[in-house]
Design an enzyme around this catalytic site. Structure first.
Site, mmCIF file in Angstrom:
data_model
loop_
_atom_site.group_PDB
_atom_site.id
_atom_site.type_symbol
_atom_site.label_atom_id
_atom_site.label_comp_id
_atom_site.label_asym_id
_atom_site.label_seq_id
_atom_site.Cartn_x
_atom_site.Cartn_y
_atom_site.Cartn_z
ATOM 1 N N HIS A 131 0.957 -1.451 -0.045
ATOM 2 C CA HIS A 131 0.035 0.062 0.073
ATOM 3 C C HIS A 131 0.830 1.483 0.021
ATOM 4 O O HIS A 131 0.619 2.163 -0.722
ATOM 5 C CB HIS A 131 -1.045 0.024 1.274
ATOM 6 C CG HIS A 131 -1.911 1.288 1.364
ATOM 7 N ND1 HIS A 131 -3.085 1.113 1.264
ATOM 8 C CD2 HIS A 131 -1.316 2.434 1.796
ATOM 9 C CE1 HIS A 131 -3.672 2.528 1.473
ATOM 10 N NE2 HIS A 131 -2.507 3.206 1.745
ATOM 11 N N GLU A 132 1.916 1.361 1.031
ATOM 12 C CA GLU A 132 2.742 2.484 0.974
ATOM 13 C C GLU A 132 3.867 2.604 -0.232
ATOM 14 O O GLU A 132 3.918 3.898 -0.627
ATOM 15 C CB GLU A 132 3.485 2.288 2.336
ATOM 16 C CG GLU A 132 2.777 2.361 3.682
ATOM 17 C CD GLU A 132 1.753 3.572 3.791
ATOM 18 O OE1 GLU A 132 1.916 4.637 3.156
ATOM 19 O OE2 GLU A 132 0.564 3.322 4.306
ATOM 20 N N HIS A 177 1.723 4.535 -2.747
ATOM 21 C CA HIS A 177 1.989 6.077 -2.464
ATOM 22 C C HIS A 177 3.274 6.546 -3.261
ATOM 23 O O HIS A 177 3.399 7.713 -3.558
ATOM 24 C CB HIS A 177 1.795 6.468 -1.106
ATOM 25 C CG HIS A 177 0.390 6.536 -0.481
ATOM 26 N ND1 HIS A 177 -0.690 6.780 -1.251
ATOM 27 C CD2 HIS A 177 -0.041 5.818 0.527
ATOM 28 C CE1 HIS A 177 -1.674 6.469 -0.486
ATOM 29 N NE2 HIS A 177 -1.421 5.825 0.862
ATOM 30 N N HIS A 211 -5.145 7.459 -2.191
ATOM 31 C CA HIS A 211 -6.061 6.721 -1.762
ATOM 32 C C HIS A 211 -7.176 6.288 -2.656
ATOM 33 O O HIS A 211 -7.654 7.295 -3.490
ATOM 34 C CB HIS A 211 -6.729 6.927 -0.417
ATOM 35 C CG HIS A 211 -5.656 6.696 0.724
ATOM 36 N ND1 HIS A 211 -5.741 7.352 1.932
ATOM 37 C CD2 HIS A 211 -4.704 5.829 0.961
ATOM 38 C CE1 HIS A 211 -4.774 6.991 2.771
ATOM 39 N NE2 HIS A 211 -4.181 5.999 1.988
#
Length: 470
Positions: free
Chosen positions: A208-209, A212, A218
């Site tokens: 997930h990170e 980014h 998101h």
């Protein structure tokens, strides 16, 4: 992110102040383009602002849009999650930053004590493979020197102005692609990191990170990897969900595809000499002196010469633009501040005049002379200004003196001007702004973080330390 008690009431105003304050903090951190003043006895507009923030959050998570701090909303706020803001456009960070190369390096500077180094390295490599499997990107781990993605496990305050909050809250956060801290990825060492369903699964959080760090914001799709709250899924044979795959491929292309050949190309155009660019201020200079600064719509703006830097959050990178693009007709500002509320107003000052701005539009009849604010005729320039939300006072700094303006009564307070050094331990102030309950005063290249409610200095640092500089 915080753990909150659940209450079945549908009335925000009947909830304990502590729970409203926690909800306000959640909205300020993760929906930072929405006004989120806590409701109370101050004004009806502050309650409306708080409810608007709740509606924005409820709409994002696909729950009942009530504008009330109900049990379903509190349940979502209690979940473990990523620390990056949920406010972004089309699933990308503002202006869609991305890496302009195919090989991305990464380095772990601080490992977690909960897992072996080999386990951490394996989980991170597996997470990055999710992206290299579907795009032309390749990732290479290095063990010394600077890398594109600098990875660390740290608890509480760890040097990026956004401290972690202990176990079971914010799990991690990452910066969008760019210079300095761009791509850096931080994990909360207070979490129990694992490779299983117990504790917090490092592979899922890292995947997930790293999304980014590669440019994804998101997603509102609950099955997406980039949905903001943590949700465990079986990791064996895991592939990027469709929403995430389409997003990352839109930024970097599809793995194994080649560009279409040019058909019947015409004659090569004659080279045109590049125009000589005008000098742009160096945001990472240790000698950086700011002209003005302010928090506007919960976004930080730093002004220098004819430019401004904007940082929407601490992971969305730094953007530089001409002031005239933001506010046509204004080339430079000496001081700027926002009076927040239901109808937020920005006041920009240059020389002997000021403008009133709403929704980035200069209001009719402006600019007006400084004397309309109550300044004596000898004041020809304001060095800095800041509006203090808790008192509805605006402070104006001029040379070695400062004034206090009462926004409720629309007049200067009696007993001013006063000497700056008597109240703030500075001889002059070049820029000033309020952020997260603290007052920041710049003098030369240095800045002071000041707790004005307690009347004491917290720390001092360089102006450039806000600018994602290594």
């Amino acid at each position: 992110m915080m753990i909150m008690a659940f209450f079945g009431t549908s009335s925000t105003e009947s909830l304990p102040e502590e729970d409203i304050a926690k909800a306000q903090d959640y909205l300020s951190r993760f929906f930072s383009d929405v006004g989120v003043s806590a409701p109370g006895s101050v004004s009806r507009s502050s309650l409306d602002s708080f409810e608007d923030g709740l509606r924005k959050m409820q709409e994002f998570f696909g729950i009942g849009v009530t504008g009330q701090l109900d049990s379903q909303t509190l349940d979502v706020m209690s979940r473990r999650r990523c620390g990056v803001s949920d406010v972004a456009r089309y699933g990308y960070f503002d202006n869609q930053p991305k890496w302009d190369k195919k090989e991305i390096t990464y380095r772990v500077t601080d490992y977690t004590a909960a897992m072996s180094q080999n386990e951490v390295d394996g989980a991170l490599a597996k997470a990055l493979r999710l992206y290299s499997d579907v795009t032309p990107l390749q990732f290479r781990q290095i063990h010394t020197g600077p890398a594109d993605l600098m990875v660390m496990f740290k608890a509480k305050s760890h040097g990026d102005f956004f401290p972690f909050d202990g176990p079971n809250g914010t799990l991690a956060h990452a910066f969008s692609p760019g210079e300095g801290h761009g791509g850096d990825t931080h994990f909360d060492e207070d979490e129990i990191w694992t490779l299983t369903s117990s504790g917090t699964n490092l592979f899922l959080v890292a995947a997930h990170e790293f999304g980014h760090a590669l440019g994804l914001a998101h997603s509102q799709v609950q099955s997406a990897l980039m949905f903001p709250t943590y949700q465990y899924v079986v990791t064996d044979g895991y592939h990027l969900p469709e929403d995430d795959r389409l997003g990352i491929q839109a930024l970097y292309g599809i793995r194994g595809t080649a560009p279409e050949p040019t058909v019947n190309p015409g004659p090569m155009p004659q080279p045109v000499p590049d125009p000589i660019p005008e000098p742009v201020p160096d945001r990472c200079s240790s000698d950086l002196v700011l002209d003005a600064a302010s928090s506007i719509h919960n976004t930080l703006y730093f002004f220098k010469d004819n430019y401004y830097w904007r940082r929407r959050s601490f992971w969305d990178g730094i953007r530089i633009r001409k002031i005239q693009i933001l506010w046509p007709g204004i080339n430079k500002v000496d001081a700027v501040y926002e009076i927040s509320g239901r109808h937020s107003t920005v006041i920009a000052i240059e020389g002997k005049v000021y403008w009133k701005i709403r929704r980035h539009t200069i209001q009719p009849g402006y600019p007006k002379p400084l004397r309309n604010l109550g300044f004596p005729s000898y004041v020809r320039r304001v060095d800095a200004a800041v509006h203090l939300i808790y008192s509805s006072k605006t402070l104006y700094f001029v040379n070695n003196m400062y004034w206090s303006y009462n926004e409720r009564r629309n007049r200067m307070d009696p007993g001013y001007p006063k000497y700056i050094y008597r109240d703030f331990s500075l001889s002059r102030v070049d820029a000033a702004f309020e952020y997260r309950g603290y007052l920041y005063l710049s003098s030369g290249s240095m800045q002071m973080e000041y707790d004005y409610k307690r009347g004491r200095v917290i720390r001092s640092f360089f102006n450039y330390q806000w600018m994602n500089c290594s």
